[in-house]
Enzyme design. Structure first.
Site, PDB file in Angstrom:
ATOM      1  N   ARG A   1       0.828  -1.210   0.000  1.00  0.00           N
ATOM      2  CA  ARG A   1       0.000   0.000   0.000  1.00  0.00           C
ATOM      3  C   ARG A   1       0.861   1.259   0.000  1.00  0.00           C
ATOM      4  NH1 ARG A   1      -3.384  -0.468   5.182  1.00  0.00           N
ATOM      5  NH2 ARG A   1      -1.282  -1.006   5.885  1.00  0.00           N
TER       6      ARG A   1
ATOM      7  N   SER B   1      -6.420   4.273   5.798  1.00  0.00           N
ATOM      8  CA  SER B   1      -6.196   2.870   5.454  1.00  0.00           C
ATOM      9  C   SER B   1      -5.766   2.688   4.002  1.00  0.00           C
ATOM     10  CB  SER B   1      -7.456   2.049   5.728  1.00  0.00           C
ATOM     11  OG  SER B   1      -8.547   2.530   4.966  1.00  0.00           O
TER      12      SER B   1
ATOM     13  N   GLU C   1     -20.184   3.399  -1.092  1.00  0.00           N
ATOM     14  CA  GLU C   1     -19.390   2.804  -2.157  1.00  0.00           C
ATOM     15  C   GLU C   1     -20.049   2.910  -3.529  1.00  0.00           C
ATOM     16  OE1 GLU C   1     -19.782   1.519   0.831  1.00  0.00           O
ATOM     17  OE2 GLU C   1     -17.729   1.490   1.586  1.00  0.00           O
TER      18      GLU C   1
ATOM     19  N   PHE D   1     -15.665  -4.098   0.533  1.00  0.00           N
ATOM     20  CA  PHE D   1     -16.773  -3.152   0.395  1.00  0.00           C
ATOM     21  C   PHE D   1     -16.826  -2.541  -1.003  1.00  0.00           C
ATOM     22  CE2 PHE D   1     -15.263  -2.799   4.914  1.00  0.00           C
ATOM     23  CZ  PHE D   1     -16.103  -3.796   5.367  1.00  0.00           C
TER      24      PHE D   1
ATOM     25  N   ARG E   1      -2.142  -5.958   1.641  1.00  0.00           N
ATOM     26  CA  ARG E   1      -1.787  -5.347   2.917  1.00  0.00           C
ATOM     27  C   ARG E   1      -0.788  -6.212   3.675  1.00  0.00           C
ATOM     28  NH1 ARG E   1      -6.075  -3.165   7.457  1.00  0.00           N
ATOM     29  NH2 ARG E   1      -4.604  -2.795   9.151  1.00  0.00           N
TER      30      ARG E   1
END
Length: 317
Positions: free
Chosen positions: A13, A40, A61, A86, A170
């Site tokens: 990331r 995040s 979203e 999501f 991640r």
């Protein structure tokens, strides 16, 4: 412990965020859109440098993806950043109709996919995303294996003019991508050659496939390791070469086996050149709660698990 297992590991990331900012300095069309996920998605630095080019729609979203499609139609290059479960689960209709069907140049960035949110349980696991987005026509599906490949993916997606889904890991991984590795659709990356069994891996499982190959080498087993950054479109030539030239194929992915990498490879193999296969991933169950390392080991998505799948294929072949 192999040399690879002792190497430093990195958060993809961070590489994603750094490359996105670098691109934005070169091209004012680059914008970032998120769903209350500035931290995040590692977009804090982007927001500080480009405050007018970051849009936070909140936890919405469907609005997130629809807005991105509108911006693309207006000449922008939107990078949609949201937690993978999501982004894909809540906005699949907009991904299909507003982005893919409309051929909008939107880069969908699924952050923290697979079982990265381990302790938050099945609602936050993103093991179905590859199955969902693979089913959508006209959408390139990219799963980087390490920071270097993540940077290549960001640059490719920005320049391609096509709709794409980037799965940004991640779980920290070692560097595995060679400096001269290709990055384009239908091009696998050969990380290790071998003629007994081929292991095709993506994302966080790529380094584990190499570790398994190292262990099997000590047993006299020669393993070909292919990294497949593009699941769609798939490198059919590399897959069929593996089916012809080795005794079978093992696929490894941090995703459900229902529709992801393994399903794509199996369809290519059974249609063109049938060969023994083992498909490693999450079976059709909800993954339990636990940290990511535990969950990967729980489903056999480890160097030991991959090595055992290779042994099983050889013993039954």
């Amino acid at each position: 412990m192999t040399v690879l297992e002792q190497q430093a590991t990195f958060d993809c990331r961070q590489a994603f965020a750094e490359e996105l900012s670098a691109l934005a300095r070169q091209d004012e069309r680059i914008v970032a859109i998120c769903n209350d996920s500035v931290g995040s998605s590692n977009l804090v630095g982007f927001r500080e440098e480009f405050p007018d080019r970051l849009i936070n729609v909140g936890i919405a979203e469907q609005e997130l993806v629809g807005l991105a499609a509108g911006l693309a139609n207006a000449g922008k290059i939107p990078f949609v950043c949201a937690a993978a479960p999501f982004l894909t689960g809540r906005a699949l209709e907009q991904i299909k109709a507003d982005v893919a069907y409309s051929e909008a140049h939107v880069v969908l960035c699924g952050q923290s996919p697979g079982m990265a949110y381990g302790e938050l349980g099945p609602t936050h696991h993103s093991i179905e995303d590859l199955s969902w987005v693979r089913a959508v026509a006209n959408l390139d599906v990219i799963v980087p294996a390490d920071p270097a490949q993540t940077r290549l993916a960001v640059r490719w997606a920005a320049a391609s003019s096509r709709p794409s889904y980037l799965r940004i890991p991640r779980f920290k991984v070692p560097a595995v991508t060679p400096a001269d590795a290709p990055f384009e659709p239908r091009r696998a990356v050969l990380l290790r050659d071998g003629d007994d069994v081929t292991v095709i891996a993506i994302g966080s499982l790529t380094s584990r496939a190499l570790q398994a190959a190292d262990r099997l080498s000590a047993e006299g087993v020669s393993v070909r390791v292919l990294n497949m950054p593009f699941i769609e479109p798939l490198d059919l030539d590399a897959v069929l070469a593996a089916a012809r030239e080795t005794r079978g194929i093992v696929t490894a992915e941090e995703a459900t086996i229902s529709g992801g990498l393994g399903a794509a490879v199996a369809a290519a193999v059974v249609t063109n050149h049938p060969a023994p296969m083992r498909i490693l991933g999450v079976p059709r169950v909800f993954a339990p709660t636990g940290d990511t390392a535990f969950l990967l080991d729980h489903f056999g998505l480890s160097a030991d698990g991959i090595a055992e799948a290779v042994r099983s294929l050889l013993s039954h072949g």
